[in-house]
Design an enzyme around this catalytic site. Sequence first.
Site, PDB file in Angstrom:
ATOM      1  N   LYS A 135     -12.104  -4.004  17.979  1.00 30.95           N
ATOM      2  CA  LYS A 135     -10.849  -4.187  18.171  1.00 30.95           C
ATOM      3  C   LYS A 135     -10.374  -4.238  19.682  1.00 30.95           C
ATOM      4  CE  LYS A 135     -10.373  -5.044  13.693  1.00 30.95           C
ATOM      5  NZ  LYS A 135      -9.199  -4.403  12.765  1.00 30.95           N
ATOM      6  N   PHE A 156      -5.019   2.682  14.275  1.00 31.18           N
ATOM      7  CA  PHE A 156      -5.084   3.863  13.443  1.00 31.18           C
ATOM      8  C   PHE A 156      -6.046   3.427  12.332  1.00 31.18           C
ATOM      9  CE2 PHE A 156      -1.751   6.040  15.149  1.00 31.18           C
ATOM     10  CZ  PHE A 156      -1.615   7.417  14.489  1.00 31.18           C
ATOM     11  N   LYS A 168       9.103 -16.999 -10.245  1.00 30.71           N
ATOM     12  CA  LYS A 168       8.310 -16.010 -11.038  1.00 30.71           C
ATOM     13  C   LYS A 168       7.145 -16.758 -11.924  1.00 30.71           C
ATOM     14  CE  LYS A 168       8.596 -12.281 -14.421  1.00 30.71           C
ATOM     15  NZ  LYS A 168       9.533 -11.392 -15.364  1.00 30.71           N
ATOM     16  N   ASN A 190       0.933  -1.162  -0.121  1.00 29.22           N
ATOM     17  CA  ASN A 190      -0.176   0.102  -0.050  1.00 29.22           C
ATOM     18  C   ASN A 190       0.856   1.282   0.294  1.00 29.22           C
ATOM     19  OD1 ASN A 190       0.510   0.579   2.995  1.00 29.22           O
ATOM     20  ND2 ASN A 190      -0.395  -1.223   3.057  1.00 29.22           N
ATOM     21  N   ASP A 242      -4.752  -6.571   4.489  1.00 25.64           N
ATOM     22  CA  ASP A 242      -5.905  -7.189   4.893  1.00 25.64           C
ATOM     23  C   ASP A 242      -6.000  -8.501   4.494  1.00 25.64           C
ATOM     24  OD1 ASP A 242      -6.929  -4.956   6.494  1.00 25.64           O
ATOM     25  OD2 ASP A 242      -8.001  -4.301   4.764  1.00 25.64           O
TER      26      ASP A 242
END
Length: 408
Positions: free
Chosen positions: A347, A329, A295, A216, A285
């Site tokens: 959580k 966060f 590969k 990300n 996630d």
Amino acid sequence: MLTGKTIVLGVTGGIAAFKAASLCSKLVQKGADVHVIMTESAKQFITELTFQSLSKNPVYSDTFDERDPSVVSHIHLADEADLVLIAPATANMIAKMAHGLADDMLSTTLLATEAPVMIAPAMNVHMYAHPAVQANMRLLESRGVMMIEPGEGLLACGYVGKGRLEEPETIVQVVERFFAARNESVQGQGLLRGKKVIVTSGGTVERIDPVRYITNDSSGKMGFAIAKAAKDMGAEVHVVYGHTDVEPPSDVDAVKVQSAEDMYRAVLEHWEDSDLVIKAAAVADYRPKVTAASKMKKSGDTMTLELVKTVDILEELGKTKTKQFLIGFAAETNDVEKYAQDKLKRKNADLIVANDVTAEGAGFRSDTNIVQVYDAGGLVEQMPVMTKDEVARRLLTIAAARMNGALS
């Protein structure tokens, strides 16, 4: 905040040097004792007399022009400075700083000073985007140099884009916030003394094969800012980080990991005896169900990649926490409060720090952030656009007060 502060203002040779005169004036009006160092190129755009008249101090440009026999000028200025501010900072001066060159009064003073350094780049849009300039700025940031990002608009060269020196009023505000935060930091010293703090930072990497992966846009800047602030407040800090754009603080224990599972295991090593855990990392996630050993070759027009859930580190910690104060966060793009409150409950976190990553000034790679802090009762504090260092200090102040039994 600036009364009595000694600011060395470095002016380098770009057309934006004319704005430095206004900046000098505004700093003086705020009570700062401003000492200007100009490069020879800067004098092609504006005169020493201008800055002398505005600062009421001698202006320096020649390393060998020693006016006071009792001191060496560049050493004296380096020692006296509470802040060295370079505005405008050209690509050339940024390169000198990055590589330790000292061939004029300003670059020599920069090598000699132990004061905080802040630079405001200004240059052509293509120069600013050049990989060498970007690499030099990242290197300087990793050493603690503070950046005031240039604005976007019509440049003197005729191009439109990012590279225009930030307005003097805004630079003054940044300088004021720096000293305010520094004062707050001094007041906050010891708030976390004796506490063991774990901070996760950056983005995890989930391998598809040896050359491809899922990740990300997390830069690691927010997590590293928190780690640095916690260290400054007296804590024993352990950082677990993944893929980042910058290096972790040099004075904390830091372990680099790759996947979500790696990060979870590294956190567990310090979890039992930790006091405060801040999950600032952007953890994937999902991960590929199967990671190819070699590969994967292209075959056909489509490819199906089966994903499975990764370990939810925050959730697992929330299930097992005893004395630990747990902060998570939430990077959202809509319905920030709704998702933050839901995450807090699911959580079992003590605080959730949420932001809208689509908002200007709050993105992953930005040096600033705009956050809201939530607890079980709702919104604790909404912070405006602030540097990530400022957000870190405020967040830790809130956490420290709650850990010590007093709400803040």
